[in-house]
Design a protein around this motif. Sequence first.
Motif, PDB file in Angstrom:
ATOM      1  N   GLU A  58       0.846  -1.196   0.000  1.00  0.00           N
ATOM      2  CA  GLU A  58       0.000   0.000   0.000  1.00  0.00           C
ATOM      3  C   GLU A  58       0.874   1.235   0.000  1.00  0.00           C
ATOM      4  O   GLU A  58       1.981   1.224   0.553  1.00  0.00           O
ATOM      5  CB  GLU A  58      -0.933  -0.009   1.209  1.00  0.00           C
ATOM      6  N   PHE A  59       0.388   2.280  -0.644  1.00  0.00           N
ATOM      7  CA  PHE A  59       1.177   3.511  -0.783  1.00  0.00           C
ATOM      8  C   PHE A  59       0.257   4.612  -1.330  1.00  0.00           C
ATOM      9  O   PHE A  59      -0.903   4.371  -1.666  1.00  0.00           O
ATOM     10  CB  PHE A  59       2.360   3.292  -1.733  1.00  0.00           C
ATOM     11  N   VAL A  60       0.821   5.809  -1.396  1.00  0.00           N
ATOM     12  CA  VAL A  60       0.082   6.945  -1.951  1.00  0.00           C
ATOM     13  C   VAL A  60       0.924   7.515  -3.086  1.00  0.00           C
ATOM     14  O   VAL A  60       2.133   7.685  -2.926  1.00  0.00           O
ATOM     15  CB  VAL A  60      -0.158   8.029  -0.880  1.00  0.00           C
ATOM     16  N   ILE A  61       0.281   7.792  -4.235  1.00  0.00           N
ATOM     17  CA  ILE A  61       0.979   8.456  -5.333  1.00  0.00           C
ATOM     18  C   ILE A  61       0.437   9.875  -5.423  1.00  0.00           C
ATOM     19  O   ILE A  61      -0.797  10.065  -5.437  1.00  0.00           O
ATOM     20  CB  ILE A  61       0.744   7.741  -6.678  1.00  0.00           C
ATOM     21  N   LYS A  62       1.330  10.856  -5.455  1.00  0.00           N
ATOM     22  CA  LYS A  62       0.820  12.224  -5.634  1.00  0.00           C
ATOM     23  C   LYS A  62       1.786  13.065  -6.436  1.00  0.00           C
ATOM     24  O   LYS A  62       2.976  12.764  -6.513  1.00  0.00           O
ATOM     25  CB  LYS A  62       0.507  12.866  -4.290  1.00  0.00           C
ATOM     26  N   PRO A  63       1.236  14.128  -7.061  1.00  0.00           N
ATOM     27  CA  PRO A  63       2.114  15.022  -7.816  1.00  0.00           C
ATOM     28  C   PRO A  63       2.970  15.844  -6.852  1.00  0.00           C
ATOM     29  O   PRO A  63       2.490  16.254  -5.790  1.00  0.00           O
ATOM     30  CB  PRO A  63       1.156  15.919  -8.593  1.00  0.00           C
ATOM     31  N   VAL A  64       4.244  16.057  -7.217  1.00  0.00           N
ATOM     32  CA  VAL A  64       5.148  16.794  -6.334  1.00  0.00           C
ATOM     33  C   VAL A  64       4.685  18.240  -6.174  1.00  0.00           C
ATOM     34  O   VAL A  64       4.823  18.839  -5.124  1.00  0.00           O
ATOM     35  CB  VAL A  64       6.592  16.725  -6.902  1.00  0.00           C
ATOM     36  N   ARG A  65       4.084  18.811  -7.234  1.00  0.00           N
ATOM     37  CA  ARG A  65       3.665  20.210  -7.158  1.00  0.00           C
ATOM     38  C   ARG A  65       2.149  20.366  -7.203  1.00  0.00           C
ATOM     39  O   ARG A  65       1.629  21.373  -7.674  1.00  0.00           O
ATOM     40  CB  ARG A  65       4.294  21.015  -8.287  1.00  0.00           C
ATOM     41  N   GLY A  66       1.431  19.366  -6.750  1.00  0.00           N
ATOM     42  CA  GLY A  66      -0.029  19.435  -6.779  1.00  0.00           C
ATOM     43  C   GLY A  66      -0.556  20.397  -5.725  1.00  0.00           C
ATOM     44  O   GLY A  66       0.164  20.805  -4.821  1.00  0.00           O
ATOM     45  N   ALA A  67      -1.825  20.760  -5.891  1.00  0.00           N
ATOM     46  CA  ALA A  67      -2.428  21.662  -4.918  1.00  0.00           C
ATOM     47  C   ALA A  67      -3.770  21.111  -4.486  1.00  0.00           C
ATOM     48  O   ALA A  67      -4.441  20.417  -5.249  1.00  0.00           O
ATOM     49  CB  ALA A  67      -2.617  23.043  -5.542  1.00  0.00           C
ATOM     50  N   MET A  68      -4.146  21.406  -3.274  1.00  0.00           N
ATOM     51  CA  MET A  68      -5.460  21.076  -2.725  1.00  0.00           C
ATOM     52  C   MET A  68      -5.779  19.592  -2.817  1.00  0.00           C
ATOM     53  O   MET A  68      -6.921  19.204  -3.040  1.00  0.00           O
ATOM     54  CB  MET A  68      -6.561  21.864  -3.458  1.00  0.00           C
ATOM     55  N   GLY A  69      -4.765  18.772  -2.671  1.00  0.00           N
ATOM     56  CA  GLY A  69      -5.015  17.331  -2.686  1.00  0.00           C
ATOM     57  C   GLY A  69      -5.401  16.793  -4.051  1.00  0.00           C
ATOM     58  O   GLY A  69      -5.853  15.660  -4.171  1.00  0.00           O
ATOM     59  N   ASN A  70      -5.236  17.603  -5.107  1.00  0.00           N
ATOM     60  CA  ASN A  70      -5.568  17.124  -6.446  1.00  0.00           C
ATOM     61  C   ASN A  70      -4.559  16.075  -6.896  1.00  0.00           C
ATOM     62  O   ASN A  70      -3.367  16.208  -6.661  1.00  0.00           O
ATOM     63  CB  ASN A  70      -5.553  18.272  -7.453  1.00  0.00           C
ATOM     64  N   GLY A  71      -5.058  15.067  -7.571  1.00  0.00           N
ATOM     65  CA  GLY A  71      -4.177  14.075  -8.178  1.00  0.00           C
ATOM     66  C   GLY A  71      -3.615  13.052  -7.208  1.00  0.00           C
ATOM     67  O   GLY A  71      -2.652  12.371  -7.531  1.00  0.00           O
ATOM     68  N   LEU A  87      -3.579   9.595  -5.404  1.00  0.00           N
ATOM     69  CA  LEU A  87      -4.137   8.259  -5.591  1.00  0.00           C
ATOM     70  C   LEU A  87      -3.689   7.387  -4.414  1.00  0.00           C
ATOM     71  O   LEU A  87      -2.496   7.279  -4.142  1.00  0.00           O
ATOM     72  CB  LEU A  87      -3.630   7.664  -6.910  1.00  0.00           C
ATOM     73  N   VAL A  88      -4.672   6.817  -3.723  1.00  0.00           N
ATOM     74  CA  VAL A  88      -4.344   5.992  -2.566  1.00  0.00           C
ATOM     75  C   VAL A  88      -4.524   4.519  -2.931  1.00  0.00           C
ATOM     76  O   VAL A  88      -5.604   4.109  -3.348  1.00  0.00           O
ATOM     77  CB  VAL A  88      -5.245   6.349  -1.360  1.00  0.00           C
ATOM     78  N   VAL A  89      -3.445   3.767  -2.811  1.00  0.00           N
ATOM     79  CA  VAL A  89      -3.514   2.330  -3.077  1.00  0.00           C
ATOM     80  C   VAL A  89      -3.470   1.625  -1.728  1.00  0.00           C
ATOM     81  O   VAL A  89      -2.545   1.838  -0.943  1.00  0.00           O
ATOM     82  CB  VAL A  89      -2.341   1.889  -3.973  1.00  0.00           C
ATOM     83  N   VAL A  90      -4.504   0.813  -1.463  1.00  0.00           N
ATOM     84  CA  VAL A  90      -4.597   0.222  -0.128  1.00  0.00           C
ATOM     85  C   VAL A  90      -4.117  -1.221  -0.079  1.00  0.00           C
ATOM     86  O   VAL A  90      -3.814  -1.741   0.989  1.00  0.00           O
ATOM     87  CB  VAL A  90      -6.026   0.312   0.444  1.00  0.00           C
ATOM     88  N   ASP A  91      -4.034  -1.871  -1.228  1.00  0.00           N
ATOM     89  CA  ASP A  91      -3.629  -3.284  -1.172  1.00  0.00           C
ATOM     90  C   ASP A  91      -3.256  -3.743  -2.573  1.00  0.00           C
ATOM     91  O   ASP A  91      -3.536  -3.062  -3.559  1.00  0.00           O
ATOM     92  CB  ASP A  91      -4.806  -4.129  -0.642  1.00  0.00           C
ATOM     93  N   ARG A  92      -2.610  -4.888  -2.647  1.00  0.00           N
ATOM     94  CA  ARG A  92      -2.390  -5.495  -3.949  1.00  0.00           C
ATOM     95  C   ARG A  92      -3.050  -6.867  -3.973  1.00  0.00           C
ATOM     96  O   ARG A  92      -3.166  -7.541  -2.970  1.00  0.00           O
ATOM     97  CB  ARG A  92      -0.902  -5.568  -4.288  1.00  0.00           C
ATOM     98  N   ASP A  93      -3.542  -7.229  -5.156  1.00  0.00           N
ATOM     99  CA  ASP A  93      -4.276  -8.468  -5.292  1.00  0.00           C
ATOM    100  C   ASP A  93      -3.749  -9.138  -6.547  1.00  0.00           C
ATOM    101  O   ASP A  93      -4.212  -8.871  -7.649  1.00  0.00           O
ATOM    102  CB  ASP A  93      -5.775  -8.156  -5.395  1.00  0.00           C
ATOM    103  N   GLY A  94      -2.724  -9.955  -6.387  1.00  0.00           N
ATOM    104  CA  GLY A  94      -2.060 -10.531  -7.552  1.00  0.00           C
ATOM    105  C   GLY A  94      -1.385  -9.435  -8.352  1.00  0.00           C
ATOM    106  O   GLY A  94      -0.603  -8.646  -7.823  1.00  0.00           O
TER     107      GLY A  94
END
Lengths: 373, 531
Positions: A78-91, A93-100
Motif C-alpha cells: 500500500e502507498f500513496v501516489i501524488k504530484p510533487v507540485r499538486g495543490a489542494m489534494g488534487n491528483g 491516488l491511494v492504493v490500499v492493497d495489492r491483489d495478484g
Amino acid sequence: MFGLFRELRAANVLGINARNARFISPHNPRRLFPMVDDKLKSKALCVEHGIPAPALFGVVEAHGDLRGLPSLLEPYREFVIKPVRGAMGNGVLVVVDRDGAQWVKSSGARMDDAFLRHYVSGILSGLYSLAGNADRAMIEYRVQLHPSFEKVSYGGVPDVRVIVFKGVPALAMLRLPTRRSDGRANLHQGAIAAGIDIPTGVTQHAVQSNRLVEVHPDTGHRVVGFQVPAWEEILRIAAVCAEMTGLGYLGVDVVLDAQQGPLLLELNARPGLAIQIANFQGLLGPLEMLERVETSRLDPTERILLAKQVALDLRRGPLRHPAASPEATPDREAQVGISQVPRPLVEPAPQPEARQEPHQEPPPEAPQIEKVG
Amino acid sequence: MSRRLIAVAAAFALTAIALITYKVVVLGYELNPKPAPDRWSIQLEVKLQNPAENARVTFFLPADGPGQRIYDERVSAEGMRFYIRPRDGNRVAVVVGRPDEGSRLTYRFSMQNLPAPQALLPASLPPLDEAEAKQLADLLGPEEAIQSDAELIPLLFEELAINREDRVVALRQIHEFIHRDVVTTTGSDGLQDALSVLQRERGSPHGKARAEVALLRAAGIPARVVAGAPLMERGDSEVIHWVEARLDGRFWTLDPLKGLDEKEEPRLVLHVGDGAALDPIGVENASLKVSMLRERETQFQIYQRKIGNSDRLLDRISLYSLPVGTRVLYQVLLLIPLGALVVAISRNLIGIPTFGTFMPILISLAFRESGIAWGMLLFGAVVAVGYLGRNLLDRAQLLMVPRLSFLLTLVILIMAGLMIVAEATGYTKAFSIAIFPIVIITMTIERLSIAIVEEGARNAAKVVAGTLAVAIFGYWVIANDTLQHFVFTFPEIHLITMAVLLLLGRYTGYRLSEWTRFRAFREGGVPEAGS
C-alpha cells in the motif's frame, strides 16, 4: 463597503483580499514558495529539522522512469501516489492493497499496472500541477488511521490544518472525511470541518457544507468536544514548520499515524479561509494581535505558549495581569513578550475564574490536557 | 492603503485629466463625436432586354447641386461606348452598342448629402415683374406634358379662388389642391400629362407633379419637375418625381404627396426637368434600378485630416497616424485594459470565480465580433461537444499532450462544421467565431472536465457561469462604439485605468461574495443541518 460588511469586520472575519495583501504578500516572500509548493523540498526540510513526515518510497522523474515503476512498487502493498507540485489534494491516488497483479484503491476498485502507469504519466504531464507545467510523481507511505479517529472518520484519514502566523499557531481545524466526501478530507466535497480550541486541542464547533453538525453523519459519534490526540506535538510541528520554511503566514497540514503519531503531510503558502467557519471565529482576531508582537526571537515552545495566551485572550478578554498566568513566570513572560499582546477591542466584564477551563467542557472520557513546560 | 500609493494613483489620474482637457480645449478634439455628414454609395443599373447591335441608351446622371455632392464615379459598360454629355443643365450618359455577354451596365458613385437648413416660405410676395419673368421664361412656359396654357386652368383657378396678387398665397392654394384634392394612383388610370390629371383629378405621383408645375406656371410662379430617389439606409430605391418652385431667388421643394409643413426626407436629385429618366433606342425593354448603401464618414477620416495638417506634438503622436490595419488592431487592443479592469473588479471586489484570469476577456472579444447571443450559443455548443468528446477520450487513457492535441483538433472540426452550417443558413455573423481563441477553448474543456471530477459538477458550473457573467460584463465595455472611439482618441485615459488598478491592488476589504460566504458571522451562527 457601504457598511455592508460591518458585522463581518466586527467578527474579525478575514477576507481573501486582506489575506493576500496584508498577510501573504508582506510575510511570504515569493522566493520561499517553492519550498512548500514542491513537496520533495518540504520533505527534505522536514528531515533536516527533525519533523516527522510520511516516508518517501520513490520518485518518478520522467516518462522514461515509468518502465521501472513496477519494480519500484515491488516491496509495497500500500502507498500513496501524488504530484510533487499538486495543490489542494488534487491528483492523489491511494492504493490500499495489492491483489495478484492488480492494485486495490481505497474505494475497492481494481487497477492494473497499465492504468497506474497512465495515471502517473498524467501527473508527469502536469495535469494536476498549478500552472500545468511538467511535474514529478512521488510515492510515499500510506498513513494508517489512528485508532482514536475510528469513530469520527469515514473511509479515509482525517487531517489537522493549523494556520501559523509569524510562527505562532493562530487557528486550527480538524478535517474529517465522510461518505459524501468519498473518504477525502476535502471540505468542498462534504468533509466535516471541526474548529479546534488551541489551548486544549478539543474540537469546539463543527460544520459540514456550511451547516452546523454535532455528530458524524456516517458514524453517529460526536465530532464536537473531541480531543485531538497528540495535540501538543501537532502544535510543535506547526510552529517548527514556520521557522523551517521562513514563511510568515502558513497552513500546516498534519496527519496522525497509528504507529508514528503526528506526521507533516503538506504545507500551504496560501491557506484557505474556511477554517473561520469551522471555528466560528474570525482569523483577524489572532492575526491582528500577533501583528504587533515581535516573535522572531521566540523558540517554538514559547510561541505555542503565546498562541494559547492569544486564544484565551480572545475568548475572555485580556488577562488582568500576565503574572496571573501559571504557565509563565513574570521574568520569562517579559522575555517572550506576552505583555506586548495588545488589548482586545472589546473590554469584557471581569470574570473571577478567567483563563482556566476551556469554554467548551471536554467530555469526561477525553484524555488529560497536556501542560506545557 | 499607503499614502504614497494613493499619491501615485492620483498623479496618474491628474495627468490623464490634464492631457484630455488640453486635447479637448486647445486641440479641439470632441469628447463625444457628432455624427459626420452622411454619405451614400449609390449604383444605377440599366437592364437591357435584347439590345440591338447599335442600341443607344440615354439616361440621366446626377450632378453636383446645392443639396448633394457627387464623387468617385465609376462606370461599368463592357463592350459599349459610354459618353457623358451636358443637356439642359443636367448630365446625361449616352451608351452605344451591346454589352458583352454576362456583363452589366452600371454607374456607381458616392454622394454626400448636404441638407439645406430648414427655411420658411416668405409670408407674401407680389407678382413677378417683367424682367424677372423674362429671365425665367423657361420655367414659366408650357411643355409637352405640362400644358400650363390649357383652357381648363383659368376655370379651375376661378373655382379655387386662387389669389393672383400674392405668389406665396397662390402657391399654398395650388399645393393644397394637388396634395388634397387630386387622388393619387399608381399610374394605371391613363395618361399622366398635366391636363389629363387635372381633368380626371386623379394621377400618379409623376402626373401630379406635372399638374402642379402646370398650375404654378399658369399662376406666374416659375416651377419645374425634378426626378430623383429617396435616400435610405440600404436597398433598392425607385425613381420619384416632385416639384421645385422658384420664389425669392431660390428653389423650394414641393412634394405633391405631402403637405407643406411635413418634413421632407433626404433625396438624391437625378435630373431636373420633365425628361424621361431612361431613353432606350434599339432595345426591346429597358429599366433603371437605383440601389444604395449608407456610409458614415468616420471620425477617423476627419481626425486623420486634422492631424495631417497639425504641427502640435500631441496631434503628431496620435494613434490616428497609424496605417489602417494597425489602427484597427489597436482600436481593439486599447479596449482590453478596460476588459481587464472589469475582470479585476469582478474578481477582487465582487468575487466571481472564473476559469483563468483573462479567459473572460478573450470570450468578450469573441462576443464583440459575433454578437452576444450567437457568441453564447456557439461557445456553449463548442464547449459542450468538446466536453463530451473529452469524456469519451478519457477511456482511451492517452498521454496528456496527445490528448489535448486531439481535443484541439476536435474543437477546430466542430467550429468548421458550425461555419458550414452558418454559411448554409445565411448567418454569416457566426463566422467571426473564428477569432475565438481555439487553444483556450481547448484548455477550458480540459479544465472543465477536471473541475467536474475533482470539485463536483456544481462548483464547475459555478465557475463556468462566473466566467460567462464576467465575459458579458466585459462585452458591454468592449463592444461599446462610443467608448472605443473615446479610448482611441484619448489613450491617456488608461493612466486612470492604471490608477484604479493600483488602488484595487491594495484593496483589502471584503469581496461581495464573502458577504454570502461568511453569512454565519452576520447571522450569529452557522445554520443547523436541515434548516
